[in-house]
Design a protein around this motif. Sequence first.
Motif, mmCIF file in Angstrom:
data_model
loop_
_atom_site.group_PDB
_atom_site.id
_atom_site.type_symbol
_atom_site.label_atom_id
_atom_site.label_comp_id
_atom_site.label_asym_id
_atom_site.label_seq_id
_atom_site.Cartn_x
_atom_site.Cartn_y
_atom_site.Cartn_z
ATOM 1 N N VAL A 115 11.476 -11.659 1.068
ATOM 2 C CA VAL A 115 11.908 -10.270 1.018
ATOM 3 C C VAL A 115 12.880 -10.085 2.184
ATOM 4 C CG1 VAL A 115 11.165 -7.858 1.229
ATOM 5 C CG2 VAL A 115 9.693 -9.521 0.075
ATOM 6 N N LEU A 116 14.093 -9.665 1.885
ATOM 7 C CA LEU A 116 15.107 -9.454 2.920
ATOM 8 C C LEU A 116 15.206 -7.971 3.229
ATOM 9 C CD1 LEU A 116 17.442 -10.497 4.697
ATOM 10 C CD2 LEU A 116 18.948 -10.125 2.740
ATOM 11 N N LEU A 117 15.126 -7.646 4.514
ATOM 12 C CA LEU A 117 15.218 -6.257 4.936
ATOM 13 C C LEU A 117 16.655 -5.908 5.306
ATOM 14 C CD1 LEU A 117 12.067 -6.056 7.222
ATOM 15 C CD2 LEU A 117 12.251 -5.562 4.787
ATOM 16 N N SER A 118 17.003 -4.657 5.120
ATOM 17 C CA SER A 118 18.332 -4.187 5.519
ATOM 18 C C SER A 118 18.294 -3.812 6.990
ATOM 19 C CB SER A 118 18.733 -2.967 4.686
ATOM 20 O OG SER A 118 17.935 -1.865 5.036
ATOM 21 N N ASP A 119 19.453 -3.591 7.555
ATOM 22 C CA ASP A 119 19.492 -3.179 8.959
ATOM 23 C C ASP A 119 19.592 -1.666 9.105
ATOM 24 O OD1 ASP A 119 22.074 -2.812 8.119
ATOM 25 O OD2 ASP A 119 22.995 -4.001 9.704
ATOM 26 N N ARG A 120 19.426 -0.947 8.008
ATOM 27 C CA ARG A 120 19.504 0.524 8.048
ATOM 28 C C ARG A 120 18.546 1.120 9.057
ATOM 29 N NH1 ARG A 120 19.081 0.920 1.879
ATOM 30 N NH2 ARG A 120 16.882 0.764 2.315
ATOM 31 N N GLY A 121 17.327 0.647 9.079
ATOM 32 C CA GLY A 121 16.326 1.212 9.976
ATOM 33 C C GLY A 121 16.741 1.106 11.422
ATOM 34 N N VAL A 143 6.264 -2.593 6.957
ATOM 35 C CA VAL A 143 7.621 -2.054 6.850
ATOM 36 C C VAL A 143 7.655 -1.151 5.623
ATOM 37 C CG1 VAL A 143 8.806 -3.977 7.986
ATOM 38 C CG2 VAL A 143 8.477 -4.039 5.534
ATOM 39 N N ALA A 144 8.491 -0.146 5.672
ATOM 40 C CA ALA A 144 8.648 0.751 4.527
ATOM 41 C C ALA A 144 9.434 0.028 3.441
ATOM 42 C CB ALA A 144 9.381 2.015 4.949
ATOM 43 N N ILE A 145 9.052 0.225 2.185
ATOM 44 C CA ILE A 145 9.769 -0.470 1.114
ATOM 45 C C ILE A 145 11.205 0.015 0.989
ATOM 46 C CG2 ILE A 145 7.704 -1.111 -0.173
ATOM 47 C CD1 ILE A 145 8.376 1.105 -2.167
ATOM 48 N N THR A 146 11.526 1.164 1.576
ATOM 49 C CA THR A 146 12.918 1.631 1.569
ATOM 50 C C THR A 146 13.804 0.761 2.442
ATOM 51 O OG1 THR A 146 12.402 3.198 3.341
ATOM 52 C CG2 THR A 146 12.308 4.040 1.075
ATOM 53 N N GLN A 147 13.216 -0.081 3.298
ATOM 54 C CA GLN A 147 13.990 -0.986 4.150
ATOM 55 C C GLN A 147 14.325 -2.304 3.448
ATOM 56 O OE1 GLN A 147 11.200 -0.604 7.661
ATOM 57 N NE2 GLN A 147 13.183 -0.674 8.698
ATOM 58 N N ILE A 148 13.819 -2.515 2.236
ATOM 59 C CA ILE A 148 14.077 -3.757 1.510
ATOM 60 C C ILE A 148 15.495 -3.746 0.967
ATOM 61 C CG2 ILE A 148 13.429 -5.190 -0.465
ATOM 62 C CD1 ILE A 148 10.555 -4.120 -0.099
ATOM 63 N N ASP A 149 16.241 -4.804 1.289
ATOM 64 C CA ASP A 149 17.615 -4.938 0.814
ATOM 65 C C ASP A 149 17.673 -5.820 -0.429
ATOM 66 O OD1 ASP A 149 20.382 -4.383 1.035
ATOM 67 O OD2 ASP A 149 20.715 -6.352 1.928
ATOM 68 N N GLY A 150 16.778 -6.799 -0.508
ATOM 69 C CA GLY A 150 16.765 -7.692 -1.656
ATOM 70 C C GLY A 150 15.518 -8.556 -1.669
ATOM 71 N N GLU A 157 0.857 -1.184 0.000
ATOM 72 C CA GLU A 157 0.000 0.000 0.000
ATOM 73 C C GLU A 157 0.890 1.230 0.000
ATOM 74 O OE1 GLU A 157 -2.867 -0.130 3.138
ATOM 75 O OE2 GLU A 157 -3.606 -2.094 2.541
ATOM 76 N N GLY A 158 0.943 1.899 -1.127
ATOM 77 C CA GLY A 158 1.813 3.068 -1.253
ATOM 78 C C GLY A 158 3.266 2.666 -1.126
ATOM 79 N N GLU A 159 3.936 3.210 -0.134
ATOM 80 C CA GLU A 159 5.349 2.912 0.109
ATOM 81 C C GLU A 159 5.539 1.966 1.285
ATOM 82 O OE1 GLU A 159 7.985 4.215 -1.844
ATOM 83 O OE2 GLU A 159 6.272 4.678 -3.107
ATOM 84 N N GLU A 160 4.478 1.253 1.666
ATOM 85 C CA GLU A 160 4.538 0.354 2.812
ATOM 86 C C GLU A 160 4.143 -1.061 2.426
ATOM 87 O OE1 GLU A 160 1.940 2.319 5.534
ATOM 88 O OE2 GLU A 160 3.515 3.650 6.255
ATOM 89 N N LEU A 161 4.951 -1.997 2.889
ATOM 90 C CA LEU A 161 4.694 -3.415 2.704
ATOM 91 C C LEU A 161 3.905 -3.887 3.923
ATOM 92 C CD1 LEU A 161 5.413 -5.777 0.820
ATOM 93 C CD2 LEU A 161 7.453 -6.122 2.195
ATOM 94 N N MET A 162 2.644 -4.224 3.715
ATOM 95 C CA MET A 162 1.782 -4.648 4.813
ATOM 96 C C MET A 162 2.030 -6.124 5.106
ATOM 97 S SD MET A 162 0.577 -1.688 5.062
ATOM 98 C CE MET A 162 -0.579 -1.853 6.398
ATOM 99 N N LEU A 163 2.092 -6.474 6.396
ATOM 100 C CA LEU A 163 2.421 -7.836 6.810
ATOM 101 C C LEU A 163 1.267 -8.494 7.541
ATOM 102 C CD1 LEU A 163 6.001 -7.222 8.240
ATOM 103 C CD2 LEU A 163 5.335 -7.768 5.908
ATOM 104 N N GLU A 164 1.294 -9.832 7.510
ATOM 105 C CA GLU A 164 0.349 -10.622 8.301
ATOM 106 C C GLU A 164 1.131 -11.723 8.992
ATOM 107 O OE1 GLU A 164 -1.231 -13.628 4.803
ATOM 108 O OE2 GLU A 164 -2.384 -11.846 5.239
ATOM 109 N N GLY A 165 0.638 -12.169 10.125
ATOM 110 C CA GLY A 165 1.245 -13.296 10.816
ATOM 111 C C GLY A 165 2.588 -13.020 11.451
ATOM 112 N N GLY A 166 2.809 -11.828 11.913
ATOM 113 C CA GLY A 166 4.088 -11.514 12.537
ATOM 114 C C GLY A 166 3.937 -10.458 13.597
#
Length: 79
Positions: A63-69, A50-57, A36-45
């Motif tokens: 989907v792997l998140l970076s540790d920048r946040g 999470v913001a899509i800017t946190q995606i590393d790969g 939704e927009g710039e956010e990846l909505m999650l279920e079951g966690g």
Amino acid sequence: MTTTDTAWTTQQGTIRKGMKVIAADGVVIGTVAALEGEELMLEGGSHDFVAITQIDGISADAVLLSDRGDATFGLGATP
């Protein structure tokens, strides 16, 4: 984009509903429910989104998140 979509193309790659979302430390924090927009909505966690800017790969099934946040959290903030 609507929440009925099951795949979304981003700069990092294609994200599909049901993919695992993995934090930088290797812990699965949920699965993809929607984009939704710039956010990846999650279920079951423990996280709702999470913001899509946190995606590393993006792999075939995750989907792997970076540790920048975590590394920058609170920087520049005043108490």
